[in-house]
Design a protein around this motif. Structure first.
Motif, PDB file in Angstrom:
ATOM      1  N   PHE A  79       0.824  -1.219   0.000  1.00 43.19           N
ATOM      2  CA  PHE A  79       0.000   0.000   0.000  1.00 43.19           C
ATOM      3  C   PHE A  79       0.855   1.264   0.000  1.00 43.19           C
ATOM      4  CE2 PHE A  79      -3.012  -3.113   1.616  1.00 43.19           C
ATOM      5  CZ  PHE A  79      -4.180  -2.753   0.946  1.00 43.19           C
ATOM      6  N   SER A  80       0.366   2.278  -0.721  1.00 40.48           N
ATOM      7  CA  SER A  80       0.970   3.609  -0.724  1.00 40.48           C
ATOM      8  C   SER A  80      -0.145   4.638  -0.554  1.00 40.48           C
ATOM      9  CB  SER A  80       1.706   3.872  -2.036  1.00 40.48           C
ATOM     10  OG  SER A  80       2.720   2.918  -2.255  1.00 40.48           O
ATOM     11  N   ILE A  81       0.191   5.741   0.060  1.00 45.12           N
ATOM     12  CA  ILE A  81      -0.761   6.852   0.169  1.00 45.12           C
ATOM     13  C   ILE A  81      -0.150   8.058  -0.514  1.00 45.12           C
ATOM     14  CG2 ILE A  81      -1.888   5.990   2.250  1.00 45.12           C
ATOM     15  CD1 ILE A  81       0.407   8.929   2.598  1.00 45.12           C
ATOM     16  N   GLY A  82      -0.990   8.932  -1.038  1.00 43.96           N
ATOM     17  CA  GLY A  82      -0.421  10.057  -1.741  1.00 43.96           C
ATOM     18  C   GLY A  82      -1.432  11.130  -2.074  1.00 43.96           C
ATOM     19  N   ALA A  83      -0.994  12.075  -2.894  1.00 47.09           N
ATOM     20  CA  ALA A  83      -1.833  13.192  -3.328  1.00 47.09           C
ATOM     21  C   ALA A  83      -1.471  13.519  -4.778  1.00 47.09           C
ATOM     22  CB  ALA A  83      -1.632  14.407  -2.442  1.00 47.09           C
ATOM     23  N   GLY A 108      -6.689  12.906  -3.055  1.00 47.67           N
ATOM     24  CA  GLY A 108      -5.939  12.041  -2.159  1.00 47.67           C
ATOM     25  C   GLY A 108      -6.077  10.609  -2.650  1.00 47.67           C
ATOM     26  N   THR A 109      -5.011   9.793  -2.526  1.00 46.21           N
ATOM     27  CA  THR A 109      -5.026   8.449  -3.116  1.00 46.21           C
ATOM     28  C   THR A 109      -4.541   7.393  -2.136  1.00 46.21           C
ATOM     29  OG1 THR A 109      -2.781   8.654  -3.997  1.00 46.21           O
ATOM     30  CG2 THR A 109      -4.583   9.420  -5.403  1.00 46.21           C
ATOM     31  N   ILE A 110      -5.106   6.215  -2.280  1.00 48.10           N
ATOM     32  CA  ILE A 110      -4.599   5.008  -1.617  1.00 48.10           C
ATOM     33  C   ILE A 110      -4.388   3.986  -2.722  1.00 48.10           C
ATOM     34  CG2 ILE A 110      -5.023   3.169   0.031  1.00 48.10           C
ATOM     35  CD1 ILE A 110      -6.795   5.079   1.585  1.00 48.10           C
ATOM     36  N   LYS A 111      -3.154   3.549  -2.895  1.00 49.34           N
ATOM     37  CA  LYS A 111      -2.807   2.669  -4.011  1.00 49.34           C
ATOM     38  C   LYS A 111      -2.336   1.326  -3.482  1.00 49.34           C
ATOM     39  CE  LYS A 111       0.997   3.600  -6.252  1.00 49.34           C
ATOM     40  NZ  LYS A 111       1.948   4.299  -7.143  1.00 49.34           N
ATOM     41  N   TYR A 112      -2.702   0.257  -4.176  1.00 49.72           N
ATOM     42  CA  TYR A 112      -2.230  -1.087  -3.829  1.00 49.72           C
ATOM     43  C   TYR A 112      -1.536  -1.690  -5.039  1.00 49.72           C
ATOM     44  CZ  TYR A 112      -2.049  -5.997  -2.616  1.00 49.72           C
ATOM     45  OH  TYR A 112      -1.598  -7.272  -2.377  1.00 49.72           O
TER      46      TYR A 112
END
Length: 446
Positions: A79-83, A108-112
């Motif tokens: 998992f990664s979090i970002g903007a 805002g993003t949550i990536k897998y």
């Protein structure tokens, strides 16, 4: 539903901020930038989705410049979090042409990511944000898929498509397609050996991947931390040290490194097998005792006094007593120094196994004086009742006597007696004193 998307955006951003201190990985940060395309048409005509989704000329709005920038941080388990921020100009609103409308979005993003350490890096993404079209803003909930293709550990190409759903009636539901360059960074390699500090067992010293970043200075295949001779190439059997003469004794421990010898003699040879290394043997071809520099002498009782000088040639004695046995004050002290280290099981008279060595030392002394008689005395501290201490001291004295008799000391030479707590040699008011008082003594009967 009017404020649902705004609440979702706030929630997603809160999750992201709370995870900024989560688990790190090599190159945890990723920055991407490139172009984005806004496509409204497919969201309004599901029946034509398959035909119109890739209708770039009629429906895609593309600003021919860098029009989006995103940043994300890996937080563990894929998992990664970002903007992400993006801008565009809208001239095609589905099948309708419009005057150039400004388009701005912050998400805002949550990536897998599904795979690790691969060039092809597919992922899914959810998130939320806020989109302004011609300065009219609406919150969105987003979902997308994409793929990174890494040309190296740090540089790659990223392609992504995201559907943005606006719950407000005035919001514009649309797809946003992204294509750009991805850059990963943030990994630390202090010693510059190509192994990130996180995975480097020796992060401040350049080393080899096979040893998790630790060095092998002499190149013998044994890392320095396990190499007893890190600056000299050696073998695994010698813990990384050389053995020039091949006698199984490492050169650093070999008193005769260029001559094959015996481990018991520090790697030196013993031609006559008398236990005296040839380099110290005055008679290297004739077996003799070390006391006589490896040369033989007639000494029937083996007490170190030649028969011609021995008043008791058949009984081992002392040099000071012309070959006859003599229990000196020094020997008596040594005997009791040993005896006082005999250990028993707590509250019992059974001798602990670790006392075997000291019992052997006592036996060797007693055998030097075959005509001398001794008392084996047991003593305790003052803890417990006097009667129990008396019984325990007697039992321990007899236990030692029985052991000595079993190992060849004549029963007529030994008398066992217990004194309980009556003869302390130190105060019973301290632990150290009580320890000294719990003892066995072996004293000469004069």
């Amino acid at each position: 539903m009017k404020h649902l998307s705004k609440l979702l955006v706030v929630a997603l951003l809160a999750v992201g901020l709370n995870n900024l201190h989560a688990q790190d990985e090599n190159n945890p940060w990723q920055v991407s930038f490139g172009v984005n395309a806004i496509d409204v048409y497919p969201t309004g005509d599901v029946s034509s989705f398959g035909n119109e989704y890739f209708n770039v000329n009629d429906h895609w709005n593309i600003l021919p410049s860098i029009s989006y920038v995103s940043v994300s941080k890996y937080v563990g388990d894929g998992f990664s979090i970002g903007a992400r921020g993006s801008l565009n100009r809208i001239s095609k609103l589905g099948d309708v042409s419009v005057d150039d409308l400004s388009h701005y979005a912050a998400d805002g993003t949550i990536k897998y990511a599904f795979l690790k350490n691969t060039k092809l890096d597919p992922f899914v993404e959810i998130g939320g944000g806020y989109t302004w079209v011609d300065e009219i803003g609406a919150g969105t909930v987003n979902g997308g898929v994409g793929v990174n293709y890494w040309f190296s550990d740090n540089i790659g190409l990223t392609v992504q498509t995201t559907y943005k759903h606006a719950f407000e009636d005035y919001g514009v539901k649309h797809f946003q397609h992204l294509a750009g360059i991805a850059i990963k960074f943030g990994g630390t390699d202090t010693d510059g050996d190509g192994i990130y500090d996180k995975d480097d067992a020796c992060p401040e010293v350049a080393g080899l991947a096979i040893f998790n970043g630790c060095p092998d200075t002499d190149g013998d295949g044994i890392e320095d931390s396990k190499d007893e001779c890190p600056n000299e190439a050696g073998s695994k059997e010698m813990n990384g040290c050389p053995d020039a003469d091949g006698d199984g004794v490492a050169d650093k421990d070999d008193a005769c490194p260029n001559e094959a010898g015996l481990p018991a003699l520090a790697g030196c040879p013993d031609a006559d097998g008398d236990g005296v290394a040839d380099k110290d043997d005055a008679c290297p071809s004739e077996a003799g005792p070390a006391e006589n520099k490896g040369c033989p002498w007639p000494d029937t009782d083996g007490d170190g006094v030649l028969d011609k000088d021995d008043a008791c040639p058949d009984v081992a004695g002392t040099v000071a007593n012309k070959g006859c046995p003599e229990v000196t004050a020094e020997v008596q002290k040594k005997l009791n120094d040993y005896a006082r280290t005999i250990l028993f099981d707590t509250g019992k008279s059974s001798i602990k196994a670790e006392s075997t060595a000291v019992m052997v030392d006592i036996i060797l002394i007693l055998k030097e004086y075959p005509t001398a008689k001794f008392t084996v005395e047991g003593h305790t501290d003052s803890v417990g009742s006097n009667s129990l201490n008396q019984k325990l001291s007697e039992s321990r004295a007899n236990s030692v006597r029985d052991f000595l008799i079993k190992e060849g000391i004549g029963a007529d030479r030994l008398t066992a007696i217990g004194y309980g707590e009556d003869k302390p040699i130190a105060t019973n008011n301290t632990r150290a004193g009580r320890t000294q008082n719990r003892r066995v003594e072996i004293n000469l009967i004069k």
